[in-house]
Design a protein around this motif. Structure first.
Motif, PDB file in Angstrom:
ATOM      1  N   MET A  71      96.464  24.635 -11.317  1.00 45.16           N
ATOM      2  CA  MET A  71      97.108  25.877 -11.763  1.00 45.16           C
ATOM      3  C   MET A  71      98.589  25.652 -12.077  1.00 45.16           C
ATOM      4  N   ILE A  72      99.260  24.884 -11.241  1.00 45.59           N
ATOM      5  CA  ILE A  72     100.672  24.584 -11.504  1.00 45.59           C
ATOM      6  C   ILE A  72     100.806  23.783 -12.791  1.00 45.59           C
ATOM      7  N   HIS A  73      99.920  22.813 -12.980  1.00 44.45           N
ATOM      8  CA  HIS A  73      99.951  21.990 -14.197  1.00 44.45           C
ATOM      9  C   HIS A  73      99.751  22.847 -15.445  1.00 44.45           C
ATOM     10  N   VAL A  74      98.740  23.719 -15.419  1.00 44.72           N
ATOM     11  CA  VAL A  74      98.465  24.562 -16.587  1.00 44.72           C
ATOM     12  C   VAL A  74      99.626  25.534 -16.835  1.00 44.72           C
ATOM     13  N   ALA A  75     100.206  26.062 -15.760  1.00 47.33           N
ATOM     14  CA  ALA A  75     101.370  26.941 -15.908  1.00 47.33           C
ATOM     15  C   ALA A  75     102.499  26.205 -16.621  1.00 47.33           C
ATOM     16  N   SER A  76     102.695  24.937 -16.264  1.00 45.13           N
ATOM     17  CA  SER A  76     103.760  24.155 -16.916  1.00 45.13           C
ATOM     18  C   SER A  76     103.457  23.931 -18.395  1.00 45.13           C
ATOM     19  N   LEU A  77     102.175  23.779 -18.741  1.00 46.35           N
ATOM     20  CA  LEU A  77     101.808  23.620 -20.153  1.00 46.35           C
ATOM     21  C   LEU A  77     102.123  24.891 -20.942  1.00 46.35           C
ATOM     22  N   LEU A  78     101.790  26.034 -20.353  1.00 43.94           N
ATOM     23  CA  LEU A  78     102.064  27.309 -21.027  1.00 43.94           C
ATOM     24  C   LEU A  78     103.555  27.478 -21.274  1.00 43.94           C
ATOM     25  N   HIS A  79     104.353  27.176 -20.271  1.00 40.46           N
ATOM     26  CA  HIS A  79     105.803  27.313 -20.415  1.00 40.46           C
ATOM     27  C   HIS A  79     106.363  26.282 -21.391  1.00 40.46           C
ATOM     28  N   ASP A  80     105.857  25.046 -21.321  1.00 39.91           N
ATOM     29  CA  ASP A  80     106.333  23.997 -22.228  1.00 39.91           C
ATOM     30  C   ASP A  80     106.057  24.357 -23.687  1.00 39.91           C
ATOM     31  N   ASP A  81     104.880  24.921 -23.952  1.00 39.09           N
ATOM     32  CA  ASP A  81     104.539  25.272 -25.336  1.00 39.09           C
ATOM     33  C   ASP A  81     105.475  26.342 -25.889  1.00 39.09           C
ATOM     34  N   VAL A  82     105.916  27.248 -25.026  1.00 41.08           N
ATOM     35  CA  VAL A  82     106.891  28.254 -25.462  1.00 41.08           C
ATOM     36  C   VAL A  82     108.234  27.594 -25.742  1.00 41.08           C
ATOM     37  N   ASN A 101     104.757  34.698 -27.227  1.00 40.04           N
ATOM     38  CA  ASN A 101     105.548  34.023 -26.195  1.00 40.04           C
ATOM     39  C   ASN A 101     105.583  34.793 -24.873  1.00 40.04           C
ATOM     40  N   LYS A 102     105.737  36.122 -24.949  1.00 42.40           N
ATOM     41  CA  LYS A 102     105.894  36.903 -23.722  1.00 42.40           C
ATOM     42  C   LYS A 102     104.676  36.794 -22.818  1.00 42.40           C
ATOM     43  N   ILE A 103     103.495  36.988 -23.377  1.00 42.76           N
ATOM     44  CA  ILE A 103     102.283  36.935 -22.554  1.00 42.76           C
ATOM     45  C   ILE A 103     102.029  35.512 -22.074  1.00 42.76           C
ATOM     46  N   SER A 104     102.446  34.521 -22.867  1.00 41.84           N
ATOM     47  CA  SER A 104     102.269  33.128 -22.458  1.00 41.84           C
ATOM     48  C   SER A 104     103.142  32.800 -21.247  1.00 41.84           C
ATOM     49  N   VAL A 105     104.396  33.258 -21.276  1.00 49.19           N
ATOM     50  CA  VAL A 105     105.293  33.045 -20.133  1.00 49.19           C
ATOM     51  C   VAL A 105     104.759  33.781 -18.906  1.00 49.19           C
ATOM     52  N   LEU A 106     104.317  35.017 -19.100  1.00 44.27           N
ATOM     53  CA  LEU A 106     103.801  35.806 -17.972  1.00 44.27           C
ATOM     54  C   LEU A 106     102.530  35.183 -17.399  1.00 44.27           C
ATOM     55  N   ALA A 107     101.679  34.639 -18.262  1.00 43.28           N
ATOM     56  CA  ALA A 107     100.457  33.983 -17.781  1.00 43.28           C
ATOM     57  C   ALA A 107     100.812  32.759 -16.939  1.00 43.28           C
ATOM     58  N   GLY A 108     101.820  32.003 -17.376  1.00 48.86           N
ATOM     59  CA  GLY A 108     102.277  30.863 -16.589  1.00 48.86           C
ATOM     60  C   GLY A 108     102.830  31.303 -15.250  1.00 48.86           C
ATOM     61  N   ASP A 109     103.623  32.383 -15.257  1.00 46.09           N
ATOM     62  CA  ASP A 109     104.164  32.919 -14.000  1.00 46.09           C
ATOM     63  C   ASP A 109     103.040  33.387 -13.074  1.00 46.09           C
ATOM     64  N   PHE A 110     102.027  34.001 -13.655  1.00 46.02           N
ATOM     65  CA  PHE A 110     100.901  34.496 -12.864  1.00 46.02           C
ATOM     66  C   PHE A 110     100.162  33.340 -12.187  1.00 46.02           C
ATOM     67  N   LEU A 111      99.932  32.261 -12.950  1.00 43.64           N
ATOM     68  CA  LEU A 111      99.257  31.102 -12.372  1.00 43.64           C
ATOM     69  C   LEU A 111     100.082  30.508 -11.225  1.00 43.64           C
ATOM     70  N   LEU A 112     101.398  30.461 -11.399  1.00 47.96           N
ATOM     71  CA  LEU A 112     102.259  29.958 -10.333  1.00 47.96           C
ATOM     72  C   LEU A 112     102.168  30.847  -9.088  1.00 47.96           C
ATOM     73  N   SER A 113     102.118  32.153  -9.319  1.00 45.45           N
ATOM     74  CA  SER A 113     102.030  33.069  -8.170  1.00 45.45           C
ATOM     75  C   SER A 113     100.695  32.907  -7.448  1.00 45.45           C
ATOM     76  N   ARG A 114      99.609  32.733  -8.203  1.00 44.18           N
ATOM     77  CA  ARG A 114      98.306  32.512  -7.571  1.00 44.18           C
ATOM     78  C   ARG A 114      98.298  31.195  -6.795  1.00 44.18           C
ATOM     79  N   ALA A 115      98.942  30.189  -7.340  1.00 48.59           N
ATOM     80  CA  ALA A 115      99.034  28.910  -6.642  1.00 48.59           C
ATOM     81  C   ALA A 115      99.809  29.071  -5.341  1.00 48.59           C
ATOM     82  N   CYS A 116     100.877  29.860  -5.384  1.00 50.12           N
ATOM     83  CA  CYS A 116     101.701  30.084  -4.189  1.00 50.12           C
ATOM     84  C   CYS A 116     100.919  30.818  -3.095  1.00 50.12           C
ATOM     85  N   ILE A 117     100.137  31.822  -3.496  1.00 50.85           N
ATOM     86  CA  ILE A 117      99.336  32.574  -2.524  1.00 50.85           C
ATOM     87  C   ILE A 117      98.333  31.646  -1.835  1.00 50.85           C
TER      88      ILE A 117
END
Length: 321
Positions: A71-82, A101-117
């Motif tokens: 999840m962290i890896h995929v989040a980084s891909l989403l952010h990198d593409d933006v 871009n907005k939904i892509s950044v938010l999706a990356g943030d969401f994946l990071l939050s799920r990883a943190c939980i």
């Protein structure tokens, strides 16, 4: 694990997973093999009629590390593409192109939050610290790439540090986390870390080679992507050592197509590609040596997993895409 209340966010967060674009599940594969190599068989349930709550809970925790890492890896891909304004990712439209871009950044943030939980649910402060450090390194590495000075861009040490942060830290700290969760000694945990670190560095070095030698169809991105974004990687750094005049070309800016052509001309005359492959092979060898240094264990599953981890080092340096 990627479940969101808002359908659009859920769709965005699942985009790469559903399309299979996040890669070949390379990181989870390494992490689960590492667990087995340390004598925890994730895929083998307890024998029928035997209830081993400790073993079941441990397998669940180790699987969680693999999921968190991906999840962290995929989040980084989403952010990198933006950040890179990318249009494609492994041959299909990037999420930022498809949904913005907005939904892509938010999706990356969401994946990071799920990883943190999920990470918090492990209730292991040392593992939490390791994975949090890896996330910090992802941000640091990206910032280093964006804000490097002319002198830093010419430094192999700077390049390798940035590469460790961007690529190798996540997998190395995840491997170390597996060792800690399985109750290994500090020495074994460090060997697991060294395996992940050197495997990650070898992977990125070959990626840098393929950016010059691969095709867009095999790489899933335009050939020469890095240099056209002004990113100086190992092949060019080695070419600079052979042809110091290349430094002035790079300093003038690789946003100029003429300078890119000149840089490629110097690269073609140099041993930059070959030396980068040799450096990747060195790191792959160090990764293999870490596995060979694990405590002796004659269990068949353990031996099989250790062989697979070593085989991965060979596959990484011989891959063509």
């Amino acid at each position: 694990m990627v479940v969101a209340e808002v359908p659009k966010l859920a769709s965005a967060a699942e985009y790469f997973f559903k399309m299979g674009v996040e890669g070949k599940r390379f990181r989870p594969t390494v992490i689960l093999l590492m667990a087995s190599a340390l004598n925890v068989n994730i895929s083998k349930p307890a024998p029928e009629g035997v209830v081993d709550m400790f073993s079941t809970e441990l397998r669940t925790r180790l699987q969680s590390i693999a999921e968190i890492t991906e999840m962290i890896h995929v989040a980084s891909l989403l952010h990198d593409d933006v950040l890179d304004d990318a249009d494609t990712r492994r041959g299909i439209g990037s999420l930022n192109l498809v949904m913005g871009n907005k939904i892509s950044v938010l999706a990356g943030d969401f994946l990071l939050s799920r990883a943190c939980i999920t990470l918090a649910s492990l209730k292991n402060t040392e593992v939490v610290s390791l994975i949090a450090t890896a996330v910090e390194h992802l941000v640091t590495g990206e910032t280093m790439q964006m804000s490097s000075s002319a002198e830093q861009r010419r430094s192999m040490d700077y390049y390798l540090q940035k590469t460790y942060y961007k690529t190798a830290s996540l997998i190395s700290n995840s491997c170390k986390s597996i060792a800690l969760l399985t109750g290994q000694t500090a020495e074994v945990a460090m060997l697991a870390y060294e395996y992940g670190k050197n495997l990650g560095l070898a992977f990125q070095l070959i990626d840098d080679v393929l950016d010059f030698t691969g095709t867009s169809s095999s790489l899933g991105k335009g050939s020469l992507s890095d240099i056209r974004h002004g990113i100086v990687t190992a092949p060019i750094l080695y070419a600079m050592e052979e042809f110091p005049e290349l430094q002035s070309v790079v300093d003038r800016g690789l946003d100029n197509p003429h300078n890119v052509d000149l840089a490629l001309e110097y690269l073609g005359k140099s041993h930059g590609i070959q030396r980068t492959r040799e450096l990747a092979a060195k790191h792959a060898s160090l990764a293999s040596a870490a596995i060979d240094s694990f405590p002796e264990n004659n269990d068949e599953d353990v031996q099989r997993s250790r062989r697979a981890l070593i085989e991965l080092t060979h596959r990484v340096i011989n891959r063509t895409k």
